[in-house]
Motif scaffolding. Structure first.
Motif, PDB file in Angstrom:
ATOM      1  N   ASP A 116       0.764  -1.304  -0.008  1.00 16.30           N
ATOM      2  CA  ASP A 116      -0.021   0.014  -0.251  1.00 16.30           C
ATOM      3  C   ASP A 116       0.804   0.983  -0.002  1.00 16.30           C
ATOM      4  O   ASP A 116       0.579   2.384  -0.539  1.00 16.30           O
ATOM      5  CB  ASP A 116      -0.796  -0.050   1.250  1.00 16.30           C
ATOM      6  CG  ASP A 116      -1.731  -1.095   1.181  1.00 16.30           C
ATOM      7  OD1 ASP A 116      -2.889  -1.003   0.599  1.00 16.30           O
ATOM      8  OD2 ASP A 116      -1.773  -2.239   1.843  1.00 16.30           O
ATOM      9  N   LEU A 117       1.993   1.314   0.493  1.00 19.87           N
ATOM     10  CA  LEU A 117       2.729   2.327   0.517  1.00 19.87           C
ATOM     11  C   LEU A 117       4.600   1.729   0.384  1.00 19.87           C
ATOM     12  O   LEU A 117       4.808   0.712   1.012  1.00 19.87           O
ATOM     13  CB  LEU A 117       2.674   3.164   1.925  1.00 19.87           C
ATOM     14  CG  LEU A 117       3.629   4.199   2.010  1.00 19.87           C
ATOM     15  CD1 LEU A 117       3.302   5.342   1.094  1.00 19.87           C
ATOM     16  CD2 LEU A 117       3.733   4.824   3.496  1.00 19.87           C
ATOM     17  N   ARG A 184      -0.224   9.821 -10.921  1.00 17.85           N
ATOM     18  CA  ARG A 184      -0.811   8.885  -9.902  1.00 17.85           C
ATOM     19  C   ARG A 184       0.062   8.941  -8.515  1.00 17.85           C
ATOM     20  O   ARG A 184      -0.360   8.921  -7.256  1.00 17.85           O
ATOM     21  CB  ARG A 184      -0.883   7.638 -10.586  1.00 17.85           C
ATOM     22  CG  ARG A 184      -1.439   6.403  -9.407  1.00 17.85           C
ATOM     23  CD  ARG A 184      -2.768   6.881  -8.791  1.00 17.85           C
ATOM     24  NE  ARG A 184      -3.169   5.828  -7.570  1.00 17.85           N
ATOM     25  CZ  ARG A 184      -4.010   5.070  -7.697  1.00 17.85           C
ATOM     26  NH1 ARG A 184      -4.599   4.688  -8.746  1.00 17.85           N
ATOM     27  NH2 ARG A 184      -4.235   4.281  -6.530  1.00 17.85           N
ATOM     28  N   THR A 185       1.392   8.545  -8.827  1.00 15.74           N
ATOM     29  CA  THR A 185       2.270   8.570  -7.640  1.00 15.74           C
ATOM     30  C   THR A 185       2.452   9.989  -6.985  1.00 15.74           C
ATOM     31  O   THR A 185       2.566   9.739  -5.919  1.00 15.74           O
ATOM     32  CB  THR A 185       3.824   8.279  -8.371  1.00 15.74           C
ATOM     33  OG1 THR A 185       3.678   6.976  -9.070  1.00 15.74           O
ATOM     34  CG2 THR A 185       4.884   8.058  -7.212  1.00 15.74           C
ATOM     35  N   ASP A 188      -0.599  10.229  -4.865  1.00 15.43           N
ATOM     36  CA  ASP A 188      -0.507   9.402  -3.822  1.00 15.43           C
ATOM     37  C   ASP A 188       0.392   9.784  -2.756  1.00 15.43           C
ATOM     38  O   ASP A 188       0.135   9.751  -1.644  1.00 15.43           O
ATOM     39  CB  ASP A 188      -0.278   7.938  -4.072  1.00 15.43           C
ATOM     40  CG  ASP A 188      -1.284   7.346  -4.796  1.00 15.43           C
ATOM     41  OD1 ASP A 188      -2.692   7.658  -4.808  1.00 15.43           O
ATOM     42  OD2 ASP A 188      -1.360   6.322  -5.452  1.00 15.43           O
ATOM     43  N   ASP A 191      -0.687  12.896  -0.733  1.00 12.24           N
ATOM     44  CA  ASP A 191      -1.590  12.551   0.267  1.00 12.24           C
ATOM     45  C   ASP A 191      -0.913  11.854   1.435  1.00 12.24           C
ATOM     46  O   ASP A 191      -1.362  12.188   2.735  1.00 12.24           O
ATOM     47  CB  ASP A 191      -2.827  11.308  -0.028  1.00 12.24           C
ATOM     48  CG  ASP A 191      -3.929  12.229  -1.258  1.00 12.24           C
ATOM     49  OD1 ASP A 191      -3.854  13.274  -1.431  1.00 12.24           O
ATOM     50  OD2 ASP A 191      -4.328  11.422  -1.844  1.00 12.24           O
TER      51      ASP A 191
END
Length: 193
Positions: A116-117, A184-185, A188, A191
């Protein structure tokens, strides 16, 4: 003439000069690290990458001789310990000892584990010896300053993005793939930061 009827009798062409190099056995696929923490797949998985390692020491302190690769490994292990103590996440380290991993191997581990990360820990040198604290770097379309541009150039020499060799595609396709992945990166990473 070679036809299907006499394939079995065909001989390889005669060699005329040249050299041969023994390549040895291919290296096995890199083993995935152990995922630690609660055995519940619904919990987020964090892959922590201790920067550098092996023959690549990273930044070296001119005062103490401490090497970035050792510091990042200690930090990664400490973060793992603290996160596992919460019982709220699962954690894997890309390296748990002093070994070299290529940049694409590190990110590939996170992708193969469906993390997820993915967090990469670094302890870069600073021109100001009074500098203290931490920074969070996320992907950006432009460098925030010349120091960030130099750091990015040094750290991101690989032409491979998320396992896709951009050099293998035409310019337009590479640009589109890079833009989509970066967009996208960046969202993410922003955030999370």
């Amino acid at each position: 003439e070679i036809s299907p009827q006499n394939w079995g009798s065909a001989r390889p062409p005669q060699r005329r000069g040249g050299a041969s190099v023994k390549l040895g056995a291919p290296k096995p696929w890199l083993e995935l690290p152990t995922v630690e923490g609660p055995k519940r797949d619904r919990l987020p998985l964090l892959v922590i990458d201790a920067g550098h390692g092996g023959h690549v020491p990273g930044a070296i302190s001119p005062h103490s001789g401490k090497r970035e690769k050792d510091i990042t490994l200690s930090i990664a292990k400490a973060i793992r310990k603290e996160l596992l103590a919460t019982g709220r996440v699962r954690v894997a380290l890309t390296r748990g000892d002093d070994r070299y991993l290529a940049l694409e191997q590190r990110s590939s581990m996170a992708r193969r584990l469906k993390a997820d990360l993915f967090m990469s820990i670094h302890a870069d040198a600073a021109g100001n010896d009074q500098a203290r604290g931490a920074s969070i770097y996320t992907l950006s379309e432009v460098a925030s300053d010349q120091a960030a541009e130099r750091l990015a150039a040094r750290e991101n020499k690989a032409a491979i993005l998320n396992g896709v060799d951009l050099g293998a595609h035409g310019g337009d396709v590479s640009s589109i793939l890079l833009a989509l992945a970066q967009r996208r990166t960046m969202a993410d990473a922003s955030d999370f930061a």
